[in-house]
Design a protein around this motif. Structure first.
Motif: not given
Ligand code: CP
Length: 308
Positions: A52, A56, A99, A122, A131, A293
């Motif tokens: 994640t 991002f 995020a 997130a 996400t 994203r």
């Protein structure tokens, strides 16, 4: 100011538009390479992450923007007792979009109330991971060409698995969806997911502890990790950690066009031998995470009036 705290913050047509934008980014990467020039993304990760956080960061860099942030709470002033509100209020003066991952359920909502810029959840405790869900929807759409008329098997820790909770909430909004919930009784889907989402929307589902019996019915098999960090005792974790292990023998009765997904990281719930099966799509799923994203960053900055 619009934030993304849960997929329910998005209408179905907005979800469809964001998926279409991600598809366009995949096909035309160069066209998006400068769209966020001069914009900054802050990644505030109070809990560990590989996919994640890095997807991002990769997303913002690929849009021509830049990134700042921290990857563990003990390198931020949270370790000195600073509240989430104060941290986010301050960081929202340094960045255009945030995020945030936090172990406490609801922390991103608290953050959004203090922020001057859009906040993206997130992952918050066992609650939600929107996400990841958008990544899953993009993957299902790319694999199946639709988000309707699917039988989806969810397998593993369905009690604490925030990716599962988010995915159920999102897929309930599409037609002709049914679920098979595969877990030990102690790790079954929370009651509120059954009553407020499955039953409230008339979604057919049944629960089982036997993966092999249901395999032939499934269009999607969504495996999840039994999460050591969510258990109150090590003994409880050890009791359930190997509840389900997907291997080639269990895939023998599956459809030839089954899509096997997993939000990753895996521990041992999918045997390595499955990786070479063409139905295993979890590494493609992780790669899709970057593109969705990118689409989310663009969309939220547009809604904030920061991009054309
Ligand atoms: N799927 C997912 O959220 O992975 P990370 O914990 O590595 O970010």
């Amino acid at each position: 100011m619009r934030h993304l705290l849960d997929t329910t913050d998005l209408s179905v047509s907005e979800i469809d538009d964001i998926i279409a934008l991600a598809d366009d980014i995949i096909e035309n990467k160069k066209a998006y390479s400068k769209i966020c020039e001069g914009k900054q993304l802050a990644t505030l990760f109070f809990e560990p992450s590989t996919r994640t956080r890095l997807s991002f960061e990769s997303a913002m860099l690929s849009l021509g923007g830049s990134v700042l942030g921290f990857s563990e709470a003990n390198t931020s002033s949270a370790s000195k007792g600073e509240t989430v509100e104060d941290t986010v209020r301050v960081v929202s003066g340094y960045a255009d979009i945030i995020a945030m991952r936090h172990p406490v359920e609801g922390a991103p909502k608290v953050a959004s109330s203090a922020s001057l810029v859009p906040v993206i959840n997130a992952g918050d405790g066992g609650h939600s991971h929107p996400t990841q869900t958008m990544t899953d929807l993009l993957t299902i759409h790319r694999e199946k060409g639709r988000l309707s008329n699917l039988t989806i098997g969810l397998c593993g820790d369905l009690k604490f698995g925030r990716t599962v909770h988010s995915l159920v909430k999102a897929m309930c909004r599409y037609p002709d969806i049914s679920f098979v919930l595969i877990s030990p009784k102690e790790l079954s889907v929370p009651d509120y997911i059954k009553t407020d989402y499955l039953e409230a929307n008339g979604i057919p589902y049944f629960e089982t502890e036997k993966m092999e019996d249901v395999m032939p019915q499934l269009d999607i098999l969504y495996m999840t990790r039994v999460q050591r960090e969510r258990f109150f005792s090590e003994d409880e974790y050890l009791k359930h950690k190997d509840a389900f292990i997907l291997d080639n023998s269990k895939l023998k009765n599956a459809k030839s066009d089954l899509t096997v997904m997993h939000p990753l990281p895996r521990v041992n719930e999918i045997a390595k031998e499955v990786d070479s099966d063409s139905r295993a799509r979890y590494f493609e799923q992780a790669r899709n995470g970057k593109f969705i994203r990118m689409a989310l960053i663009i969309t939220l900055l547009r809604w904030a009036g920061e991009l054309d």
